[in-house]
Scaffold this motif. Structure first.
Motif, PDB file in Angstrom:
ATOM      1  N   ARG A 190       2.866 -11.716  -6.480  1.00 45.59           N
ATOM      2  CA  ARG A 190       1.707 -12.028  -5.649  1.00 45.59           C
ATOM      3  C   ARG A 190       1.852 -11.317  -4.311  1.00 45.59           C
ATOM      4  NH1 ARG A 190       0.171 -18.430  -6.588  1.00 45.59           N
ATOM      5  NH2 ARG A 190      -0.133 -18.290  -8.855  1.00 45.59           N
TER       6      ARG A 190
ATOM      7  N   PRO B 240       0.947 -10.119  -0.429  1.00 46.39           N
ATOM      8  CA  PRO B 240       0.631 -10.949   0.742  1.00 46.39           C
ATOM      9  C   PRO B 240      -0.865 -10.994   1.029  1.00 46.39           C
ATOM     10  CG  PRO B 240       1.611  -8.871   1.408  1.00 46.39           C
ATOM     11  CD  PRO B 240       1.755  -8.953  -0.071  1.00 46.39           C
ATOM     12  N   GLN B 241      -1.318 -12.136   1.521  1.00 48.11           N
ATOM     13  CA  GLN B 241      -2.714 -12.329   1.896  1.00 48.11           C
ATOM     14  C   GLN B 241      -2.762 -12.949   3.284  1.00 48.11           C
ATOM     15  OE1 GLN B 241      -4.616 -14.667  -1.141  1.00 48.11           O
ATOM     16  NE2 GLN B 241      -4.573 -13.026  -2.657  1.00 48.11           N
ATOM     17  N   GLN B 242      -3.546 -12.340   4.152  1.00 46.64           N
ATOM     18  CA  GLN B 242      -3.656 -12.807   5.526  1.00 46.64           C
ATOM     19  C   GLN B 242      -4.954 -12.256   6.111  1.00 46.64           C
ATOM     20  OE1 GLN B 242       0.140 -13.631   7.827  1.00 46.64           O
ATOM     21  NE2 GLN B 242      -0.613 -11.835   8.916  1.00 46.64           N
ATOM     22  N   ASP B 243      -5.526 -12.970   7.086  1.00 45.35           N
ATOM     23  CA  ASP B 243      -6.812 -12.569   7.637  1.00 45.35           C
ATOM     24  C   ASP B 243      -6.742 -11.249   8.394  1.00 45.35           C
ATOM     25  OD1 ASP B 243      -7.966 -14.804   6.570  1.00 45.35           O
ATOM     26  OD2 ASP B 243      -7.754 -16.011   8.387  1.00 45.35           O
TER      27      ASP B 243
ATOM     28  N   ASN C  45      -5.557  -6.220   5.193  1.00 41.05           N
ATOM     29  CA  ASN C  45      -6.178  -6.017   3.887  1.00 41.05           C
ATOM     30  C   ASN C  45      -5.167  -5.287   3.005  1.00 41.05           C
ATOM     31  OD1 ASN C  45      -8.767  -7.070   4.670  1.00 41.05           O
ATOM     32  ND2 ASN C  45      -9.135  -5.154   5.755  1.00 41.05           N
ATOM     33  N   VAL C  46      -4.915  -5.834   1.832  1.00 41.04           N
ATOM     34  CA  VAL C  46      -3.883  -5.304   0.935  1.00 41.04           C
ATOM     35  C   VAL C  46      -4.548  -4.790  -0.333  1.00 41.04           C
ATOM     36  CG1 VAL C  46      -1.799  -5.828  -0.366  1.00 41.04           C
ATOM     37  CG2 VAL C  46      -2.165  -6.878   1.860  1.00 41.04           C
ATOM     38  N   HIS C  47      -4.180  -3.568  -0.727  1.00 39.66           N
ATOM     39  CA  HIS C  47      -4.700  -2.959  -1.956  1.00 39.66           C
ATOM     40  C   HIS C  47      -3.530  -2.436  -2.775  1.00 39.66           C
ATOM     41  CE1 HIS C  47      -8.900  -3.118  -0.647  1.00 39.66           C
ATOM     42  NE2 HIS C  47      -8.464  -2.759   0.547  1.00 39.66           N
TER      43      HIS C  47
ATOM     44  N   ASP D  19     -12.830  -1.358   2.743  1.00 40.17           N
ATOM     45  CA  ASP D  19     -12.979  -2.390   3.765  1.00 40.17           C
ATOM     46  C   ASP D  19     -13.896  -1.981   4.917  1.00 40.17           C
ATOM     47  OD1 ASP D  19     -10.946  -3.871   2.358  1.00 40.17           O
ATOM     48  OD2 ASP D  19      -9.470  -2.558   3.285  1.00 40.17           O
TER      49      ASP D  19
END
Length: 579
Positions: free
Chosen positions: A181, A183-186, A189-191, A303
């Motif tokens: 998984r 990372p996710q954060q405001d 942006n992850v690709h 994005d």
């Protein structure tokens, strides 16, 4: 007396010249925790324009830190009171400490007018440094993840490449790491770029081997120090599933330069914009037209804010449908984004469809590029003009289609006009019937001949000698031999579908079928039979496999990897026995 005056004069000149240069090195605080960034600020202030700046700043030994960013700015002003030029150069360095305790920051050196100036060294205190490996909660300390980002200093919305590696002393653990998984954060942006596993590198960190699990791009969307959260994964074992996490990485995200043009929003990279009409027919007033705004290039393409069609009284449009064809590139995500608009002209004549102003920031040239406003020229016709421009054939087709769609026409009954002929004899029919009868008679003769040959073959077989007892026994064994490949295929399907109870029942049935090939051998003596016929190693392998099957059969938790290994062992052994 004259020598004393000259000596005093030289002292005053040296004091004045020394006072023209001020060099200092400061930190924002003297005590840091393990998560803090150490910010060093170097300030060089020069009064006067006749100072020769001979060298750059010579930094002290910073091997106990990881440099995550640096920057400098130079300011020049004139003091109106003394009419003196004052030059101030400020450099800032962001450091991440590697160890805790008291660390000495050495002197910064600079050479001006053949004279070396330096700052005074000082100490800072670092508390509670956590090793990156200890951040991973792993299985018995044998497996951990590490996120590696080489370029930690980027512009806002500029990508940086991250590589996720797994380290372990046991190479068998690499295949157990799953469910990665990102990372996710405001503020990022992850690709993903690739989830393909690399070859195992045995020369990893220390005595551990390593393997690349994933490569992904991170686009920070705000300036400042941005912390990239951990990547998580799971390690599946026979007994339980453990979660492991990687280290966190801090990025120094530089703010975009000031003076951005009017059309700039958040596009960073290198892009092109075009607008075109996909409809080939003539454009009619109050009829929909497909207009596409395409943005292509490489950067933060997925994005970014796309340029929109601006409103006009000459037409109206609806919310576009966005389609994208984007793949990872060398400096970002590359491809094209299409905004498909449905546009309706409101007046006949020439219509100009315009987009918003568009600009982007190019990180390579470090400047803004203005693309301006894109426009599409359309020529709309009224309904009467469309009708007048049609050919005669098109008009007839339209009238016919309109008639068939609007008028209910009755179904007309038609009859075929037939001409009665004189009754006469048909020789063709007679000859055809005779040919059919002759063909049937020939088929009957061939069938009778085949029956005679078959009876002769039976008599020959019955007169054949029976042969020896060994040959007869061999023939019986061949007749009783089980097609074990069918069992293998069926077991593979049961394993893939997770039908484990039926898997073990089928396995037991296959074992009985194989043992029944040797009816003279009792089931209790099958081990001794294998030892005599196939060898001691096959018999020992059969005994171990039976124990493993019993353990897996009554195990409360069954993993797909364990069942896969069990099936491979079954296929390997029973292929030897069934030879």
């Amino acid at each position: 007396m004259q020598h004393r005056l000259i000596y005093i004069l030289f002292i005053l000149v040296s004091v004045i010249s020394y006072g023209q240069v001020n060099l200092s090195l400061e930190t924002d605080k003297s005590e840091y925790s393990g998560k803090d960034i150490v910010n060093l600020t170097i300030i060089l202030e020069i009064n006067g324009s006749d100072i020769d700046h001979q060298t750059r700043f010579q930094l002290p030994d910073l091997s106990k830190f990881t440099m995550i960013g640096s920057g400098s700015v130079t300011n020049t002003l004139v003091d109106p009171a003394t009419n003196t030029v004052i030059t101030q150069k400020i450099s800032r360095i962001a450091l991440e400490p590697k160890k805790k305790g008291k660390i000495k920051i050495g002197s910064v050196l600079v050479t001006l007018n053949n004279k070396i100036y330096k700052t005074e060294p000082f100490d800072i205190n670092i508390k509670d440094i956590v090793d990156k490996r200890s951040l991973a909660t792993n299985t018995s300390g044998d497996v951990y993840l590490n996120m590696e980002i080489e370029d930690r200093e980027v512009y806002q919305d500029q990508p940086t490449l991250a590589v996720l590696r797994v380290y372990s002393k046991n190479m068998d653990n690499f295949r157990k790491v799953k469910n990665i998984r990102l990372p996710q954060q405001d503020n990022i942006n992850v690709h993903p770029v690739s989830f393909g596993k690399s070859e195992i590198d045995p020369s990893g960190s220390g005595n551990m081997a390593s393997q690349v699990l994933a490569v992904f791009m991170i686009f920070p969307n705000e300036a400042g120090y941005v912390e990239v959260p951990s990547v998580s994964a799971s390690v599946n074992s026979y007994a339980k599933k453990n979660k492991i996490v990687s280290n966190k990485v801090k990025l120094n995200v530089k703010k975009l330069p000031e003076g951005s043009p009017e059309g700039f929003k958040n596009a960073v990279g290198n892009f092109k914009v075009s607008v075109y009409n996909t409809s080939k027919d003539k454009i009619e007033v109050d009829k929909p037209v497909n207009v596409v705004v395409k943005v292509s290039g490489e950067g933060n393409l997925p994005d970014m804010d796309l340029p929109k069609i601006i409103t006009s009284p000459d037409y109206e449009f609806f919310t576009p449908k966005i389609t994208s064809k984007v793949v990872p590139g060398s400096t970002g995500m590359k491809g094209e984004i299409l905004a498909n608009y449905v546009l309706i002209p409101k007046k006949p004549g020439a219509i100009s469809v315009k987009t918003e102003l568009f600009a982007f920031f190019d990180p390579e040239s470090r400047e803004y590029i203005e693309m301006g406003q894109k426009s599409l020229a359309l020529n709309a016709f009224s309904h009467e003009q469309i009708l007048e421009s049609r050919t005669t054939v098109e008009k007839v087709n339209e009238y016919t289609n309109t008639l068939l769609e609007t008028v209910n026409t009755p179904v007309l009954k038609t009859t075929t006009l037939k001409v009665k002929e004189k009754h006469k004899f048909h020789w063709n029919i007679l000859l055809t019937n005779i040919a059919i009868l002759v063909g049937l008679f020939i088929v009957y003769l061939l069938f009778k001949t085949w029956q005679k040959k078959r009876a002769l073959v039976r008599e020959t077989v019955s007169s054949k000698p029976l042969g020896s007892v060994a040959e007869t026994e061999k023939e019986i064994k061949e007749m009783l031999k089980t097609d074990i490949n069918d069992y293998f295929s069926y077991l593979e399907n049961l394993k893939d579908n997770g039908e484990y109870p039926k898997f073990f029942d089928t396995l037991e049935e296959m074992d009985i079928e194989v043992r029944n090939q040797y009816p003279q051998v009792d089931s209790k003596d099958f081990m001794a039979f294998l030892e005599n016929e196939k060898g001691l190693s096959v018999a020992e392998e059969y005994r171990n496999l039976m124990q493993r099957i019993e353990m897996e059969k009554y195990s409360p938790l069954k993993s797909s990897e364990g069942m896969e290994d069990l099936l491979k062992a079954v296929v390997n052994l029973y292929s030897k026995i069934n030879k």
